[in-house]
Write an enzyme that holds these catalytic residues in place. Sequence first.
Site, PDB file in Angstrom:
ATOM      1  N   GLY A 125       0.696  -1.269   0.074  1.00  0.00           N
ATOM      2  CA  GLY A 125      -0.005   0.054   0.195  1.00  0.00           C
ATOM      3  C   GLY A 125       0.865   1.707   0.362  1.00  0.00           C
ATOM      4  O   GLY A 125       0.682   2.045  -0.573  1.00  0.00           O
ATOM      5  N   GLY A 173       1.173  -7.793   4.065  1.00  0.00           N
ATOM      6  CA  GLY A 173       2.740  -7.662   3.497  1.00  0.00           C
ATOM      7  C   GLY A 173       3.426  -7.551   5.363  1.00  0.00           C
ATOM      8  O   GLY A 173       4.754  -7.611   4.798  1.00  0.00           O
ATOM      9  N   LEU A 183       8.905  -7.320  17.824  1.00  0.00           N
ATOM     10  CA  LEU A 183       7.778  -8.314  18.267  1.00  0.00           C
ATOM     11  C   LEU A 183       8.122  -9.357  17.023  1.00  0.00           C
ATOM     12  O   LEU A 183       8.042 -10.590  17.710  1.00  0.00           O
ATOM     13  CB  LEU A 183       6.242  -7.852  17.828  1.00  0.00           C
ATOM     14  CG  LEU A 183       5.713  -6.560  18.535  1.00  0.00           C
ATOM     15  CD1 LEU A 183       4.022  -6.762  18.063  1.00  0.00           C
ATOM     16  CD2 LEU A 183       6.042  -7.304  20.199  1.00  0.00           C
ATOM     17  N   ASN A 184       8.664  -9.393  16.441  1.00  0.00           N
ATOM     18  CA  ASN A 184       9.117 -10.445  15.423  1.00  0.00           C
ATOM     19  C   ASN A 184      10.490  -9.399  14.355  1.00  0.00           C
ATOM     20  O   ASN A 184      10.478  -8.478  13.354  1.00  0.00           O
ATOM     21  CB  ASN A 184       7.742 -10.646  14.271  1.00  0.00           C
ATOM     22  CG  ASN A 184       8.429 -11.887  13.127  1.00  0.00           C
ATOM     23  OD1 ASN A 184       9.463 -12.235  13.101  1.00  0.00           O
ATOM     24  ND2 ASN A 184       7.440 -12.292  13.637  1.00  0.00           N
ATOM     25  N   GLY A 224       6.016   2.067  16.485  1.00  0.00           N
ATOM     26  CA  GLY A 224       5.401   1.574  14.619  1.00  0.00           C
ATOM     27  C   GLY A 224       7.305   1.524  14.267  1.00  0.00           C
ATOM     28  O   GLY A 224       7.650   2.628  14.064  1.00  0.00           O
ATOM     29  N   GLY A 231       6.525   0.875  10.062  1.00  0.00           N
ATOM     30  CA  GLY A 231       6.374   1.012   8.762  1.00  0.00           C
ATOM     31  C   GLY A 231       6.992   1.672   8.045  1.00  0.00           C
ATOM     32  O   GLY A 231       7.706   2.046   6.904  1.00  0.00           O
ATOM     33  N   GLU A 232       7.184   3.248   8.513  1.00  0.00           N
ATOM     34  CA  GLU A 232       7.856   3.882   8.005  1.00  0.00           C
ATOM     35  C   GLU A 232       8.943   4.733   8.259  1.00  0.00           C
ATOM     36  O   GLU A 232      10.563   5.302   6.929  1.00  0.00           O
ATOM     37  CB  GLU A 232       7.221   5.135   8.181  1.00  0.00           C
ATOM     38  CG  GLU A 232       5.139   4.396   7.444  1.00  0.00           C
ATOM     39  CD  GLU A 232       4.173   5.724   7.664  1.00  0.00           C
ATOM     40  OE1 GLU A 232       3.990   7.041   7.017  1.00  0.00           O
ATOM     41  OE2 GLU A 232       3.710   5.654   8.906  1.00  0.00           O
TER      42      GLU A 232
HETATM   43 MO1  MOS Z   1       1.631   5.194   5.435  1.00  0.00          MO
HETATM   44  S1  MOS Z   1       1.727   6.858   4.071  1.00  0.00           S
HETATM   45  O1  MOS Z   1       0.149   6.476   6.343  1.00  0.00           O
HETATM   46  O2  MOS Z   1       0.558   4.284   4.685  1.00  0.00           O
END
Ligand code: MOS
Length: 756
Positions: A254, A482, A649-650, A720, A722-723
Amino acid sequence: MTLDDTVHTAEATGGKYVGRSIPRVDGPGKTTGQARFAAEHSYPDLAYAALVYATIARGRILAIETSEAQAVDGVVAVLTHKNAPRMKPAGNLSPFDISSIAISTSVNYLATDEVHWNGQPIAVVVAETPEVANYAASLVTTSYEQWGAKVDFASEVPNAVPDKGIPFMTGKADKGNALGALATAPFTVDLEFSTPQYNHNALEPHATTAVWNGDKLTVHEGTQSLTGVQGQLAKRFGVPKDNVRVLSPFVGGGFGGKARPWAGTLLAVLAARATGRPIRLALTREGVYHTVGGRTASIQRVALGAGTDGRLASIVHTSVSRTGRVGGMPERITEVSHEMYAAPNIHLQQSSVKLDLVSNTFMRAPGEAIGSFGLESAIDELAWEIGMDPIELRMINEPDRGPVSGKVFTHRKLRDAYALGAERFGWKEREPRAGAMRDGRWLVGMGVATAHHTAMQLTASVAIRLNADGTVVVRCAMQEMGMGAPTVQTQVTADELGVPLESVRVEYGDTDLPWGSPAFGSVQTASVTSAVLAACTKLKQAVLILAQRQADSRLKGRKLAELKAHDGGLYSGAKGHKYTDILAAAGREHVDVAYKPNIPAFLARTVRDVGWRPKAATGAQFCEVRVDADTGEVRISRWMGVFDVGTVLNARTAESQLRGGIIMGIGMALSEHTIIDHRTGRIVNPNLSEYHVPVHADVPHIDVHFLNEPEPHSPLGLLGLGEIGVTGVPAAIANAIRHATGKRVVDLPITLDKVL
Ligand code: MOS
């Protein structure tokens, strides 16, 4: 202490599974083709839709000729503004309506003859096969009245307007007299940076399968926000939210591009309503570029003033980004300078322009990906100016509290990240002079930059069922694209309940499940984990009560806090019961609990524990480049990222996320670039052959290390991740090139012509 007051730390779980490298629970389904994505759901009588896109940037449709398309064998309908049923308007973004964040553009597709960007959908062709739909779409012709359009970012920059503050995206700051301090500082740098538009290129292009059953709607859609899609569709089609079911168990990436529903989603649903048939609309790659806003182009000025000791006297960071005239949001480019370096004088200001292009949107680390390129390049250049090691300069200016807010960080381990990285990467081997490290025709350079991403946490609802056979089902409408979301929640649940990993099944990706957090802003894992922990506590409490009702219970008079969950049961020392025995003795098939967050309590706790203090993941990016002395070709030869993302966590899925972010940053730095025709506003390279995302040959082995220290206010201590991986990457590369060649490149992407 109520449930909402409980903060679980990593130590609290005992961690048999948390922290381990567990393979993805959905891996086998994906690698064997069992997993079905949004465009892979079949329905009886399914028809296929294709979009027709406007070819002007701004104006009005005078005539749209559809008869040729209509005449093609197999065409079911051609929908335009002349015959399509009307959707309701998108509404406005509102801080009081969380679902309003799902508005991607304000355009009411097929309700008006107005064109707002080159590539806006102006017709939908529905046919018996996708091939016929695409072919017939190519036969639709349009004539336009053209209006003046602004499509060139660079030429609009002088007209930029300062952004008004957006909640949670402060941007602007003034502390002391930054410009005055800059003028008198012994050492200064003053640089202007530019970054181009970038576009999301998820492996799975956006696709929607939409089915109406009376006034009930089922939508298969790859999304980062099930409830955003549900809420927006309910609003646009005038049905209650509960009538809309969105299914999204698998999402092929995404990166922010699937955080909101875009034209394809709305028009698939519209076409299904208009034709009375189930509709599949799978966008082409070009269709994604036309309809899904990418990352804004930007310019930024970063000026730094420092004393002879390297201490910063002044930070000036200003930026210009763009939105669409019909939507989008100002990019929080200067946000990173709120948190990075101590300085008595700071001036930060963001501005933006509105262009007649598809609205910009979130793309991995919005703001910080761009802002860290400017700030982290400038600090490196200042190190050259002073003649100081760039890590040392950073450490001299490492703040002990938020440089603008003055508030103490909840957690900040950047010094440790740099120390570990420098040692593991061999920073000592770096010859400080530019152009001094050579390997044959390759000029070798080493660069660093800081990674930073603000950490936020929302909340979620979770239902858990414990079955008589000891298996556990966790239900939460979270998203998986993913990153390993169901895998880590399986681990957390197994540890909390003391059951084997194999006994836990996590259900997700369906609005029929209890409300979950969206998967954007790097918030999902922290948000869902807090709810899973609370639900597990509720479940154990319920099971303990069942156990204590039995005459011969070995847990009589015990409180849950005195017990440990392990070996599939609840124990006080060696005394206790297996869950299966408790349920059998009670004659129960299963025990169900549901955790619903108490939102005011959640907010009160957040304010009490964190308040407006800076809470963030940070990291140190280390890179080695080789630059061909004759051609300027840049190869990345080594990469190491050391991250403080709290508890991991992993390790497997976390490393994979961070590697992915670093690879995205390599693309951002060296090759990705959405090219927009200055005259027509048309995207010239809307495809993977001309928009260059990094391929394997462009990416070296990437070492990822974690400090793995729990953040004190987050569930299990996690932040977090992810970014953050993408942040700092373009600067680390530019800084390594500066070291290799002596050349400071300030314009992305860093193509050979800029290096020579
Ligand atoms: Mo992220 S850019 O908030 O999917």
